[in-house]
Design a protein around this motif. Structure first.
Motif, PDB file in Angstrom:
ATOM      1  N   SER A   4       0.811  -1.221   0.000  1.00  0.00           N
ATOM      2  CA  SER A   4       0.000   0.000   0.000  1.00  0.00           C
ATOM      3  C   SER A   4       0.842   1.268   0.000  1.00  0.00           C
ATOM      4  O   SER A   4       0.381   2.327  -0.445  1.00  0.00           O
TER       5      SER A   4
ATOM      6  N   LYS B 197     -11.326   1.837  -6.447  1.00  0.00           N
ATOM      7  CA  LYS B 197     -10.548   2.596  -5.457  1.00  0.00           C
ATOM      8  C   LYS B 197      -9.067   2.289  -5.670  1.00  0.00           C
ATOM      9  O   LYS B 197      -8.683   1.121  -5.700  1.00  0.00           O
ATOM     10  N   PRO B 198      -8.230   3.315  -5.886  1.00  0.00           N
ATOM     11  CA  PRO B 198      -8.534   4.751  -5.825  1.00  0.00           C
ATOM     12  C   PRO B 198      -8.992   5.332  -7.153  1.00  0.00           C
ATOM     13  O   PRO B 198      -9.308   6.509  -7.228  1.00  0.00           O
ATOM     14  N   THR B 199      -9.038   4.515  -8.222  1.00  0.00           N
ATOM     15  CA  THR B 199      -9.381   5.022  -9.557  1.00  0.00           C
ATOM     16  C   THR B 199     -10.779   4.555  -9.935  1.00  0.00           C
ATOM     17  O   THR B 199     -10.977   3.373 -10.228  1.00  0.00           O
TER      18      THR B 199
ATOM     19  N   ASP C 260     -16.141  -0.332  -2.176  1.00  0.00           N
ATOM     20  CA  ASP C 260     -14.896  -1.089  -2.103  1.00  0.00           C
ATOM     21  C   ASP C 260     -15.107  -2.488  -2.680  1.00  0.00           C
ATOM     22  O   ASP C 260     -16.237  -2.914  -2.941  1.00  0.00           O
TER      23      ASP C 260
END
Length: 544
Positions: free
Chosen positions: A97, A229-231, A297
């Motif tokens: 991450s 997430k995140p795109t 998510d």
């Protein structure tokens, strides 16, 4: 914008001419005197030689620590690697991450390990100007396996994508023999059978399929997606966009190569991008695509699939087997699902992709090491030789796998990987460290597909039949151009992303598309594309 002096122009043109000539022959000019940097190196190292350092060596490496198989010091990978090569790797472990951020901080501070893997093409560019990383193209003579595969697989055009303004490249990419694609739609085939439908082959047929599912189950969304997430739309936009003559999601770039016009156009303002957005808006408006697909998510999306609230979701081979089928087996034991080949669209039955994988940056300080040549030989063996790639992917014969005379691989009976041996008590990645994304990528199509199920091989066969779209040509910037492009790119990309979602979700009417394009123009869209094409024209002219 800075104007280059005549001396700089002449020097740059001469450098590019030298690189162009060398690229045609598969050679790179190496003028460095490396006589003092050969400690531990082999004098007779060549293609498919087993690299073995002439003395024990240690090399530092940045390690992307994946949560699915956290690093263990006792992995067989480490000890067997040292046994075979005489090299001990010293990993600096960074969580997946935080990997990109930590990598940037370490390089910026001058504290990066010598070997910096898991770097995707383009991610090396910010470190070029500072001189923090090595122009690896200067040292390909030390890497016979890399050069052999580039020549044998005609990869020079792909590798040329990596060249910077100085004509050099700073990333050693993973090399694939063929273009391959993994992501597409996962579809509940038991629902298809129930509704007397066949798997869709085009995006129009996907719409028809979703309409039939909606008619049968009016109170739910047939498709609810993930990987946003995140795109937002990261996977979905990425694999559907080639069929609409555009790019999107994870693969979004402001500059899209129009092969017919032989120039770059602004992606988010093209007719193809509008077609894709309009199609997705129709799915949302008619209740066929869950609007939460772009904000939820992954676990939420998978839970909807597992509880029968949705029937279609973006998929790849590993998630299909490890997540979707495994989860549905507990909640919907009669459910069946397949990954369909990427549907065709207005652009035809096409696919997009490159044969380059994520690769390796080398810290500039490695060049001054007395073991530099040995390190480059070691990297060449592990990442680019047939034996090194097989070792990194499969492990040790007789312990983790076996290979018959025909070249077919089978896991040892007590070892599992991608559910090939689901009842095994040990795992190739978790317990042995092989099949590790830091080391195992690239190689022959046979090696790539050696872990594919019969089902996935059929999928790849269908994808192989599609037309591969041409790669965009390189367009490296001058220093001042790069600064200006950076100032323009982010606001433009952010506006495209925000408005894309608003159009798809119906929060902004598609009748306002022209107004949206005008907003992009106000954010310097035309000047940005002019800059891109200027850089492309210059580089193409200087390269001949």
């Amino acid at each position: 914008m800075a104007i280059r002096s005549r001396r700089r122009v002449a020097a740059f043109a001469a450098a590019l001419l030298a690189v162009s000539l060398s690229a045609c022959s598969g050679e790179e000019p190496t003028s460095d005197d490396l006589s003092g940097n050969r400690v531990g190196a082999m004098s007779d190292y060549g293609v498919n030689s087993q690299f073995k350092a002439t003395e024990a060596l240690n090399f530092s490496i940045l390690y992307n620590n994946h949560p699915n198989y956290p690093l263990k010091n006792e992995w067989l990978f480490w000890s067997e690697l040292t046994k075979r090569t005489g090299v001990t790797l010293q990993p600096t472990a960074v969580p997946l991450s935080d990997y990109e951020q930590k990598r940037s901080l370490l390089i910026g501070a001058g504290d990066a390990p010598l070997i910096i893997p898991k770097t995707y093409p383009g991610q090396e560019t910010p470190f070029v100007a500072s001189g923090s990383i090595l122009p690896v193209s200067d040292y390909l003579d030390l890497m016979p396996n890399f050069k052999d595969k580039v020549a044998k697989w005609n990869l020079q055009p792909d590798v040329d994508q990596l060249r910077q303004l100085d004509g050099k490249f700073y990333l050693l990419p993973g090399l694939h023999e063929d273009v391959w694609t993994d992501y597409s739609l996962g579809v509940r085939t038991d629902i298809l059978a129930q509704l007397n439908l066949t798997a869709p082959k085009t995006w129009d047929e996907v719409y028809t399929m979703l309409k039939a599912m909606k008619a049968a189950y009016p109170n739910q969304y047939p498709m609810s997606d993930r990987w946003s997430k995140p795109t937002p739309g990261g996977a979905l936009f990425n694999f559907m966009s080639p069929a609409f003559s555009t790019n999107g999601g994870w693969g979004y770039r402001n500059d899209y190569w129009d092969a017919s016009a032989k120039k770059f156009v602004f992606t988010g303002a093209t007719d193809g991008y509008k077609q894709m957005v309009t199609y997705l808006n129709k799915l949302v408006k008619e209740g066929l695509l869950d609007p939460e697909s772009f904000t939820q998510d992954d676990d939420t999306a998978i839970q909807k699939l597992a509880t029968g609230k949705s029937f279609v979701i973006s998929a790849n081979a590993q998630e299909l087997v490890n997540k979707y089928r495994t989860t549905m087996a507990e909640t919907l034991p009669k459910a069946t699902m397949v990954k369909i080949p990427q549907p065709a669209g207005p652009a035809g039955d096409v696919k997009a992709g490159t044969r380059l994988e994520n690769g390796i940056m080398i810290s500039k300080k490695a060049r001054d090491s007395k073991n530099f040549v040995a390190m480059m030989q070691f990297i060449d063996w592990l990442y680019y030789s047939d034996a090194g790639q097989e070792f990194a992917k499969w492990g040790v014969p007789g312990t983790t796998y076996n290979k018959d005379a025909s070249g077919k691989f089978t896991l040892a009976p007590d070892v599992d990987y991608v559910k090939l041996n689901p009842t095994a008590t040990k795992h190739l990645q978790k317990d042995f460290g092989f099949g590790n994304g830091v080391f195992a990528y690239g190689g022959t199509t046979q090696l790539l597909q050696s872990t594919f199920s019969a089902e996935e091989l059929e999928y790849q066969k269908a994808m192989d039949a599609k037309q591969t779209l041409p790669l965009a040509p390189p367009h490296p910037y001058e220093d001042a151009e790069a600064e200006q492009a950076t100032l323009w790119e982010t606001p433009l990309k952010d506006h495209v992303s925000q408005m894309t979602l608003k159009f798809i979700l119906g929060q902004r009417d598609l009748s306002e598309w022209d107004a949206y394009v005008a907003e992009l123009k106000a954010k310097n869209m035309d000047a940005y594309i002019e800059l891109v094409n200027k850089a492309y024209d210059r580089f193409a002219k200087q390269r001949g």
